[in-house]
Design a protein around this motif. Structure first.
Motif, PDB file in Angstrom:
ATOM      1  N   ALA A 208       0.682  -1.180   0.064  1.00  0.00           N
ATOM      2  CA  ALA A 208      -0.001  -0.104  -0.059  1.00  0.00           C
ATOM      3  C   ALA A 208       0.870   1.109   0.097  1.00  0.00           C
ATOM      4  O   ALA A 208       0.533   2.309  -0.772  1.00  0.00           O
ATOM      5  CB  ALA A 208      -0.790  -0.035   1.086  1.00  0.00           C
ATOM      6  N   GLN A 209       2.141   1.255   0.702  1.00  0.00           N
ATOM      7  CA  GLN A 209       2.730   2.296   0.761  1.00  0.00           C
ATOM      8  C   GLN A 209       3.455   2.498  -0.678  1.00  0.00           C
ATOM      9  O   GLN A 209       3.455   3.888  -1.157  1.00  0.00           O
ATOM     10  CB  GLN A 209       4.189   2.326   1.491  1.00  0.00           C
ATOM     11  N   ILE A 210       3.819   1.751  -1.536  1.00  0.00           N
ATOM     12  CA  ILE A 210       4.363   1.881  -2.880  1.00  0.00           C
ATOM     13  C   ILE A 210       3.230   2.295  -3.862  1.00  0.00           C
ATOM     14  O   ILE A 210       3.514   3.252  -4.430  1.00  0.00           O
ATOM     15  CB  ILE A 210       4.969   0.351  -3.310  1.00  0.00           C
ATOM     16  N   ARG A 211       1.990   1.832  -3.655  1.00  0.00           N
ATOM     17  CA  ARG A 211       0.874   2.156  -4.292  1.00  0.00           C
ATOM     18  C   ARG A 211       0.770   4.040  -4.082  1.00  0.00           C
ATOM     19  O   ARG A 211       0.423   4.523  -5.085  1.00  0.00           O
ATOM     20  CB  ARG A 211      -0.346   1.488  -4.217  1.00  0.00           C
ATOM     21  N   ARG A 212       0.469   4.297  -2.548  1.00  0.00           N
ATOM     22  CA  ARG A 212       0.488   5.530  -2.033  1.00  0.00           C
ATOM     23  C   ARG A 212       1.431   6.563  -2.951  1.00  0.00           C
ATOM     24  O   ARG A 212       1.177   7.666  -3.079  1.00  0.00           O
ATOM     25  CB  ARG A 212       0.355   5.731  -0.897  1.00  0.00           C
ATOM     26  N   ARG A 213       2.523   6.056  -3.123  1.00  0.00           N
ATOM     27  CA  ARG A 213       3.494   6.960  -3.753  1.00  0.00           C
ATOM     28  C   ARG A 213       3.057   7.693  -4.997  1.00  0.00           C
ATOM     29  O   ARG A 213       3.549   8.602  -5.420  1.00  0.00           O
ATOM     30  CB  ARG A 213       4.871   6.492  -3.667  1.00  0.00           C
ATOM     31  N   HIS A 214       2.279   6.715  -5.601  1.00  0.00           N
ATOM     32  CA  HIS A 214       1.921   6.999  -6.931  1.00  0.00           C
ATOM     33  C   HIS A 214       0.695   7.825  -7.024  1.00  0.00           C
ATOM     34  O   HIS A 214       0.527   8.511  -7.905  1.00  0.00           O
ATOM     35  CB  HIS A 214       1.788   5.658  -7.698  1.00  0.00           C
ATOM     36  N   ARG A 215      -0.060   7.771  -6.193  1.00  0.00           N
ATOM     37  CA  ARG A 215      -1.422   8.366  -5.992  1.00  0.00           C
ATOM     38  C   ARG A 215      -1.637   8.528  -4.621  1.00  0.00           C
ATOM     39  O   ARG A 215      -2.325   7.761  -3.925  1.00  0.00           O
ATOM     40  CB  ARG A 215      -2.441   7.482  -6.940  1.00  0.00           C
ATOM     41  N   CYS A 216      -1.574   9.609  -4.234  1.00  0.00           N
ATOM     42  CA  CYS A 216      -1.781   9.655  -2.782  1.00  0.00           C
ATOM     43  C   CYS A 216      -2.889  10.912  -2.545  1.00  0.00           C
ATOM     44  O   CYS A 216      -2.665  12.093  -3.033  1.00  0.00           O
ATOM     45  CB  CYS A 216      -0.678  10.198  -1.864  1.00  0.00           C
ATOM     46  N   SER A 217      -3.962  10.711  -1.974  1.00  0.00           N
ATOM     47  CA  SER A 217      -5.002  11.790  -1.657  1.00  0.00           C
ATOM     48  C   SER A 217      -5.452  11.758  -0.138  1.00  0.00           C
ATOM     49  O   SER A 217      -5.478  10.729   0.443  1.00  0.00           O
ATOM     50  CB  SER A 217      -6.156  11.966  -2.515  1.00  0.00           C
ATOM     51  N   ARG A 218      -5.427  12.886   0.563  1.00  0.00           N
ATOM     52  CA  ARG A 218      -5.857  12.885   1.796  1.00  0.00           C
ATOM     53  C   ARG A 218      -7.098  12.241   1.935  1.00  0.00           C
ATOM     54  O   ARG A 218      -7.365  11.558   3.140  1.00  0.00           O
ATOM     55  CB  ARG A 218      -6.063  14.378   2.224  1.00  0.00           C
ATOM     56  N   ALA A 219      -8.313  12.432   1.264  1.00  0.00           N
ATOM     57  CA  ALA A 219      -9.497  11.736   1.095  1.00  0.00           C
ATOM     58  C   ALA A 219      -9.214  10.403   1.308  1.00  0.00           C
ATOM     59  O   ALA A 219      -9.956   9.682   2.355  1.00  0.00           O
ATOM     60  CB  ALA A 219     -10.505  12.202   0.392  1.00  0.00           C
ATOM     61  N   ARG A 220      -8.378   9.625   0.442  1.00  0.00           N
ATOM     62  CA  ARG A 220      -8.294   8.317   0.562  1.00  0.00           C
ATOM     63  C   ARG A 220      -7.741   7.641   1.644  1.00  0.00           C
ATOM     64  O   ARG A 220      -7.893   6.876   2.282  1.00  0.00           O
ATOM     65  CB  ARG A 220      -7.420   7.835  -0.854  1.00  0.00           C
TER      66      ARG A 220
END
Length: 165
Positions: free
Chosen positions: A92-104
């Motif tokens: 999940a950390q790897i995925r978040r690096r690509h697309r991170c939003s506060r709402a998510r």
């Protein structure tokens, strides 16, 4: 039955010592429980050969072995869950690096993968598994099993056929 438990206990010790599992449990304040589990597993491994031999003649020891097997499988499942969660979080950390939003990020606390919900349920499972093993270790001490220790190696002096005069 003891011969079946020996590899499982070794596998569990490796899982409990796994760096991902240690890191996650340390972050959640479960390091003491993990350490206690490791110590109990080592103690049980030391007496498993004697317990297996005594289980052939003693119904009480045989029942203890069955309960031990159940507790070990339960603890093994808990460690598997911790390892899975640690791997899931890393992905999940790897995925978040690509697309991170506060709402998510906020919504993730209210989903099935919520770290809060997971932490509470895993803390409970770990506590239950450890309580079962604690009880079995107390019973184990009442049976007075012999510890299996490696036989010390004896260094024999070199011999030869020459006769001393």
């Amino acid at each position: 039955m003891g011969s079946l438990l020996m590899p499982l206990l070794g596998s569990m010790a490796a899982k409990a010592g796994n760096e991902l599992v240690r890191e996650l449990m340390r972050a959640w304040g479960l390091e003491k429980s993990r350490g206690k589990l490791e110590r109990h597993l080592a103690a049980v491994q030391d007496i498993l050969l004697d317990a297996d031999a005594k289980s052939r003649t003693s119904p009480a020891v045989r029942r203890w072995m069955v309960d031990l097997k159940t507790a070990v499988y339960k603890a093994d499942d808990v460690l598997d869950d911790f390892r899975y969660e640690a791997l899931r979080r890393r992905a999940a950390q790897i995925r978040r690096r690509h697309r991170c939003s506060r709402a998510r990020k906020v919504l993730s606390y209210f989903t099935a993968n919520s770290p809060v919900i997971f932490r509470l349920s895993m803390s409970r499972k770990m506590k239950d598994a450890l309580e079962m093993i604690d009880e079995l270790v107390v019973e184990m001490n009442n049976f007075h099993f012999l510890q299996h220790v490696e036989a010390p190696s004896v260094d024999l002096p070199q011999t030869h056929s020459q006769v001393d005069e």
